[in-house]
Design an enzyme around this catalytic site. Structure first.
Site: not given
Ligand code: ARG
Ligand code: GLU
Length: 717
Positions: A85, A221, A651
């Site tokens: 991502h 991921d 991330s």
């Molecule tokens: N929750 C994770 C973050 O904050 C992954 C986000 C990307 N994935 C998604 N399905 N939107 O970045």
């Molecule tokens: N998916 C998040 C990012 O893009 C990390 C997840 C979080 O916020 O801890 O950094």
């Protein structure tokens, strides 16, 4: 009575060993603050192995990836490991319906096939150093905030000029602890970062938005990039002659595996947290900010989602936008639930009692800090209506409706033209044009219009009359919105790339005239002017007062609790967070284990589904179950949980074991614990990581990209 409660509370809070898992620590202070704790948790290396000025420490293998994620160097040839991502928009930009790397994955067969990504960067930290004394030098008693700020600005300017550094290095100075401390950071930024490999979305984004922020998780991921450098191994703009960066330090990869209780260290670039709010500040987020943002996105996601389901081209074009909007939306919902469930406000209030108790025992503290908490309360109450309008405005014009964001960018172009003439105009235009060209590739006017119409209606209904442009409500009546929005999109140049591209051909004066008559520009300007006059100044003023109080409050906390260890809020600088592999209990009667396996991918498998499809090859590999050195016998590990305190920006952060070897890749947190940006609760806050063995298995056995595995440094034992 009150005194006795506070006494026991104090015993309870501080007799406990410091919760090992909370905290985003500065790598340069580990020796002083954390090394003992870390070793007690099982770490076998030293603080010096993690951060050292003498070269060769682990920090030299960590980069800020594009300024929004983290990546780590995993070969001597500058190979970078980050999340799928994090690489998403790069992967998307190389994709089309003909060769769709999102859907099919991509593996460069040789360096020549690695794909450049203009604008993408990788930044190393060379060193950091506290410079608080130098920055506040010249402060005098009784100075106003503005006077102090001007001294700070002058000192920083001077320090930036005076600090010795090499030509390819950059120096910056950043506030920590809300401005109680300042650090100087020397960095090196590489500007040629190429896409090397990515699994298909059905692995890299498996579970997509349904599984996002959730456990149990089964997402691979990850994606691979490579840093390229000029002939001297130093940063250079993209050139076909650039060569893979010769990395002085890279991470070694361990296949030893992970079990509950193992030490984990996450090393990366967390963006922003707010851990020292008073209870009234937490309440403000819970009751004012989050509900507005979530409410607006509820509507826009429903519309975009429907359009994506009915049209594959929209699906491809809006995939990244949808994921971005949904990501924040779901996080804030989790945050609200988590704050309630963990009774964050009540607990923070209890903690404040303890703070007040200590003040009462010390008249000079009482004098300085005694009125802080009630003043916060008053200010947050004052802020609330302005905050609501600000959130509606930002979500409407800046996050969910592209036409308005584009109009906003052109408004900025005109402002720059007004203020700094043709030169400034051309400079900004030079950056704006390629940016917009990329944006319009993923723009679909009819989808955007539907979102606009829905949010316009919401805006007019929810924002108080005195914060709205005069007359807007009378013009855009409920009945008229549909028709007016159609007209708007038909008549605005910002509705198609072709018409925008034509704008860029015009001379500044012509362009100005053209834009100033554009209906979307006119509408945006009305919204912006009302916001800038009727909301922004007041918001800004109250916010500054709150920030001033926050600084005093934090100083108060540090003074009043001298034994407690404090870590600064995340601010986009390199941090270490450590903890252990650990499951949790999300609710009564339910226990989550700390690891998932490929079996779970197959349990979620829904043939043809856009979130839960599984590639044929992976299904075959699962059937044969020959995982070799990557498996745990006949099982293939996929993801695991830890107690590391992480946030957005973490991330792509590498996860290291007790020996400092790479065992995983951080990519998410669990839903129940997303409030850890504000309130960390060790019982339910968990970060989610991909097991490095799954990453290697996919690269090696699924993709057959053995040339990449060969360049890595894999430790077998
Ligand atoms: N929750 C994770 C973050 O904050 C992954 C986000 C990307 N994935 C998604 N399905 N939107 O970045
Ligand atoms: N998916 C998040 C990012 O893009 C990390 C997840 C979080 O916020 O801890 O950094």
């Amino acid at each position: 009575m009150k005194k006795i409660t506070a006494f026991f509370l104090a015993l309870f809070l501080f007799a406990l060993p410091l919760q090992a898992d909370e905290g985003m620590w500065l790598p340069s202070l580990l020796k002083q603050l954390n090394e003992k704790d870390m070793q007690a948790l099982g770490m076998q290396i030293t603080a010096e192995d993690i951060y050292s000025l003498n070269g060769g420490s682990l920090k030299d293998a960590i980069v800020s990836f594009g300024g929004f994620c983290t990546a780590s160097v995993i070969s001597s040839q500058g190979l970078l490991l980050t999340n799928h991502h994090c690489g998403y928009s790069a992967i998307q930009s190389h994709s089309s319906l003909e060769h769709n790397y999102l859907e099919d994955g991509f593996w460069a067969g040789s360096p020549a096939e690695e794909l450049p990504n203009p604008g993408l960067t990788a930044t190393f930290l060379v060193r950091m150093e506290e410079v608080t004394q130098q920055v506040i030098q010249g402060f005098k008693r009784g100075m106003t905030a503005a006077e102090r700020q001007s001294i700070i600005d002058q000192n920083i300017d001077r320090l930036l000029k005076e600090t010795p550094h090499k030509a390819h290095e950059e120096v910056q100075i950043k506030p920590f602890f809300k401005g109680l401390q300042y650090y100087l950071l020397v960095t090196v930024t590489y500007r040629d970062v190429r896409l090397v490999g990515t699994p298909p979305e059905s692995i890299g984004k498996f579970g997509a938005d349904t599984d996002n922020w959730e456990w149990p998780r089964h997402t691979g991921d990850f994606s691979l990039f490579r840093i390229y450098a000029g002939p001297d191994n130093l940063p250079a703009d993209y050139s076909p002659d650039n060569r893979p960066y010769q990395a002085p330090k890279h991470l070694r990869i361990s296949l030893q595996g992970i079990k509950e209780g193992d030490f984990t260290l996450v090393f990366g670039y967390p963006a922003r947290t707010n851990e020292y709010l008073p209870a009234s500040g937490i309440k403000h987020i819970l009751e004012v900010m989050d509900p507005v943002r979530v409410g607006v996105r509820d509507r826009s996601l429903a519309l975009i989602g429907a359009a994506m389901r009915s049209n594959p081209i929209v699906k491809l074009k809006y995939a990244s936008k949808f994921a971005r909007i949904a990501n924040g939306w779901k996080k804030w919902i989790g945050e609200m639930q988590g704050l309630k469930r963990s009774q964050a406000i009540a607990k923070r209030t209890q903690f404040e009692l303890l703070f007040l108790e200590r003040l009462q025992n010390n008249p000079s503290w009482q004098e300085i800090y005694g009125d802080l908490l009630p003043r916060f309360k008053v200010l947050y109450a004052d802020l609330a209506p302005y905050e609501r309008s600000k959130q509606y405005y930002t979500e409407f014009t800046g996050r969910n409706v592209d036409l308005l964001s584009y109009a906003g960018l052109f408004r900025r172009l005109l402002k720059i033209y007004r203020e700094s003439g043709e030169k400034g105009f051309l400079e900004f235009k030079e950056r704006l044009q390629p940016y917009l060209q990329k944006q319009y590739k993923n723009y679909f006017a009819e989808v955007d219009r539907k979102v606009f119409a829905a949010l316009m209606e919401m805006y007019l209904n929810k924002v108080p009359e005195n914060h709205l442009p005069k007359g807007l409500k009378e013009e855009w009546t409920q009945k008229q919105i549909e028709e007016l929005s159609k007209k708007l999109y038909e008549n605005s140049s910002f509705s198609t790339w072709e018409t925008v591209e034509k704008l860029f051909e015009l001379k500044p004066e012509e362009l100005k005239k053209e834009i100033e008559n554009d209906p979307a520009y006119l509408l945006f300007s009305r919204l912006a002017e009302a916001y800038e006059k009727q909301v922004q100044p007041k918001y800004q003023h109250i916010k500054e007062e709150i920030e001033e109080l926050e600084r005093s409050y934090l100083r108060g906390l540090i003074t009043v609790f001298p034994k407690k260890k404090f870590y600064p809020d995340a601010n986009g600088t390199l941090r270490v967070t450590y903890g252990q592999v650990r499951g949790y209990q999300p609710r009564d009667g339910v226990v989550y284990l700390s690891k998932t396996y490929l079996k779970g991918v197959m349990e979620k498998y829904k043939p043809g589904d856009y979130e839960f499809d599984v590639p044929k090859k992976l299904r075959e590999l699962y059937r044969r179950k020959r995982y070799g050195r990557y498996g745990e016998g006949s099982r293939m590990p996929v993801c695991f949980l830890g107690t590391n305190h992480t946030t957005g920006g973490n991330s792509g952060s590498p996860v290291l074991d007790a020996r400092g070897q790479l065992i995983g890749l951080n990519f998410d947190r669990v839903w129940e614990g997303t409030m850890s940006d504000i309130y960390y609760d060790g019982s339910i806050c968990r970060n989610i990581m991909v097991d490095i063995r799954y990453v290697l298995f996919i690269i090696d056995r699924f993709a057959g990209a053995s040339r990449l595995v060969e360049e890595m440094d894999i430790v077998a034992d």
